[in-house]
Design a protein around this motif. Sequence first.
Motif, short mmCIF file in Angstrom:
data_model
loop_
_atom_site.label_atom_id
_atom_site.label_comp_id
_atom_site.label_asym_id
_atom_site.label_seq_id
_atom_site.Cartn_x
_atom_site.Cartn_y
_atom_site.Cartn_z
N HIS A 120 69.79 46.42 14.45
CA HIS A 120 70.14 46.21 15.85
C HIS A 120 70.10 44.73 16.20
CE1 HIS A 120 65.66 46.63 16.31
NE2 HIS A 120 65.87 45.53 17.02
N LEU A 121 70.78 44.40 17.28
CA LEU A 121 70.64 43.09 17.91
C LEU A 121 69.77 43.27 19.14
CD1 LEU A 121 74.26 41.61 17.73
CD2 LEU A 121 72.25 40.85 16.44
N GLY A 122 69.03 42.25 19.48
CA GLY A 122 68.16 42.34 20.64
C GLY A 122 68.22 41.08 21.47
N LEU A 123 67.85 41.22 22.73
CA LEU A 123 67.69 40.08 23.63
C LEU A 123 66.25 40.06 24.11
CD1 LEU A 123 70.89 40.44 25.86
CD2 LEU A 123 70.53 38.79 24.02
N ARG A 124 65.69 38.88 24.21
CA ARG A 124 64.32 38.71 24.71
C ARG A 124 64.37 37.77 25.90
NH1 ARG A 124 59.47 35.61 23.57
NH2 ARG A 124 57.64 36.98 23.40
N ILE A 125 63.93 38.26 27.08
CA ILE A 125 64.01 37.46 28.29
C ILE A 125 62.85 37.82 29.21
CG2 ILE A 125 65.57 39.14 29.37
CD1 ILE A 125 66.92 36.75 30.79
N SER A 126 62.30 36.82 29.88
CA SER A 126 61.09 37.04 30.68
C SER A 126 61.41 37.72 32.01
CB SER A 126 60.38 35.71 30.95
OG SER A 126 61.11 34.94 31.90
N HIS A 127 60.40 38.38 32.53
CA HIS A 127 60.51 39.01 33.85
C HIS A 127 60.78 37.96 34.92
CE1 HIS A 127 59.43 41.69 37.23
NE2 HIS A 127 58.76 40.66 37.71
N ASP A 128 60.09 36.81 34.84
CA ASP A 128 60.26 35.76 35.84
C ASP A 128 61.69 35.22 35.85
OD1 ASP A 128 57.66 36.01 36.63
OD2 ASP A 128 56.93 34.27 35.51
N GLU A 129 62.30 35.10 34.67
CA GLU A 129 63.68 34.60 34.60
C GLU A 129 64.64 35.56 35.27
OE1 GLU A 129 66.75 32.02 33.78
OE2 GLU A 129 64.60 31.67 33.46
N LEU A 130 64.47 36.85 35.03
CA LEU A 130 65.34 37.84 35.68
C LEU A 130 65.12 37.85 37.19
CD1 LEU A 130 65.03 40.80 33.14
CD2 LEU A 130 67.01 39.30 33.49
N THR A 131 63.86 37.69 37.62
CA THR A 131 63.57 37.65 39.04
C THR A 131 64.23 36.46 39.71
OG1 THR A 131 61.44 38.77 38.70
CG2 THR A 131 61.71 37.53 40.75
N ARG A 132 64.14 35.30 39.08
CA ARG A 132 64.76 34.09 39.64
C ARG A 132 66.27 34.26 39.79
NH1 ARG A 132 60.87 31.39 36.51
NH2 ARG A 132 62.26 31.27 34.71
N ARG A 133 66.89 34.84 38.78
CA ARG A 133 68.33 34.98 38.83
C ARG A 133 68.78 35.99 39.88
NH1 ARG A 133 71.23 32.81 34.57
NH2 ARG A 133 69.93 31.55 33.20
N LEU A 134 68.04 37.07 40.01
CA LEU A 134 68.38 38.03 41.06
C LEU A 134 68.19 37.42 42.44
CD1 LEU A 134 66.93 41.34 39.60
CD2 LEU A 134 69.28 40.97 40.34
N ALA A 135 67.13 36.64 42.62
CA ALA A 135 66.90 35.98 43.90
C ALA A 135 68.04 35.04 44.24
CB ALA A 135 65.57 35.22 43.87
N ARG A 136 68.55 34.35 43.22
CA ARG A 136 69.65 33.42 43.44
C ARG A 136 70.94 34.18 43.76
NH1 ARG A 136 70.12 29.49 38.67
NH2 ARG A 136 71.19 31.24 37.68
N ARG A 137 71.17 35.28 43.04
CA ARG A 137 72.38 36.07 43.28
C ARG A 137 72.39 36.66 44.69
NH1 ARG A 137 74.78 38.67 38.78
NH2 ARG A 137 75.89 39.95 40.31
N LEU A 138 71.23 37.15 45.12
CA LEU A 138 71.14 37.84 46.40
C LEU A 138 70.80 36.92 47.56
CD1 LEU A 138 69.20 40.99 45.13
CD2 LEU A 138 71.64 40.84 45.66
N ASN A 139 70.47 35.66 47.20
CA ASN A 139 70.10 34.67 48.21
C ASN A 139 68.94 35.14 49.08
OD1 ASN A 139 70.29 32.20 49.58
ND2 ASN A 139 71.60 33.08 51.17
N THR A 140 67.95 35.71 48.43
CA THR A 140 66.76 36.17 49.13
C THR A 140 65.60 36.22 48.16
OG1 THR A 140 65.88 37.91 50.59
CG2 THR A 140 67.15 38.62 48.70
N PRO A 141 64.38 35.92 48.60
CA PRO A 141 63.24 36.01 47.69
C PRO A 141 62.98 37.45 47.27
CG PRO A 141 62.50 35.59 49.93
CD PRO A 141 63.99 35.45 49.94
N ILE A 142 62.46 37.61 46.07
CA ILE A 142 62.20 38.95 45.53
C ILE A 142 60.72 39.09 45.22
CG2 ILE A 142 62.56 40.38 43.47
CD1 ILE A 142 65.44 39.50 43.47
N ARG A 143 60.15 40.20 45.61
CA ARG A 143 58.73 40.46 45.39
C ARG A 143 58.57 41.76 44.60
NH1 ARG A 143 58.90 36.07 46.95
NH2 ARG A 143 57.90 35.08 48.75
#
Length: 332
Positions: free
Chosen positions: A124-147
Amino acid sequence: MWRVESVPSKIDHFSLKGTCSEELAEALSRLSPQSPAHVQGDKTIAYDIHAITNGPIAVIAAHYEGDLTVQHQGPAEANIIMLPLYGRSVVTVDGRQILSEGRRGVFVNSMSASTTQFIGPRKHLGLRISHDELTRRLARRLNTPIRGSLDFSPEIDLSVGFGSLLVQLVPVLYAGLRDGTLLQSPIALNLLTETTIELLIEAAQHRYSPELCRVAEPPLPKAVKRAVDYMRANIARPLSLEEIATACGVSRRTLQSGFRNFRNTTPLAFLQHLRLESVHQELMTGEPGISVKQVALKWGFIHRGRFSADYRKRYGVYPSETLRISEADCAD
């Protein structure tokens, strides 16, 4: 045997090949110190793993022969997304078993303990990415802080839509990193990396998926729009919730309800979101003579330690690092 080597352009390579389950457990534990690995397997196992880290993500190619089980106690440093090429594995997360084969991907949440049983031969191929990185990107996409938790579903459909695109793109990214071709074009490498992460956010179901699917953002209530405009006009002042509500001609409760329903946050948390954005933009200019302390105070941040921690949580680096990088770019 296992080895970790650093190569130019901030690309890190990790290779591991062998037949010893104890050696595999030791290497995986070094990669994830917060979540030591325990490996069980028979005498006929073999593994060949190669991982390449580029900025916020690592792309992993793994090949297993024989049957073995890898257990992580959790929480780990990063989420793992498995994209099967052939063979099968069974991942157990929070007591739930998920089969990974064919076009069935698996999202292994970093915050949960997990057990993965590889039924060889498996590749298999895999991706490894942190929770904080995904949170930052979603916050940027939605233009709102995420908790709080993002609540990613452990199952990813790779047969259609964004999942299908993801499973086609990751091999291209891995091949280009492995043979060094993409290192010759930093722009192409950055675009491929960014696209891979964005496809993952779209393909994997999570708490904010419905908001990403909205065709257009509904118009804000007048009170919320007035509040946002008032915050922007007075962004550096020490605003209180009472002052903002009074300026908008509504009660505190009405204002809080409006932000909760249309911005999924509180008025003061949104104000901090705007201020961090302003600080980031100014530090990115790298103008001669500016300091982090001056910029932070300018945009209303008094407690330097708290500001630095909030900035790093949102952007992944400390404010001093942003300034240093931007100054170096200006010097070039």
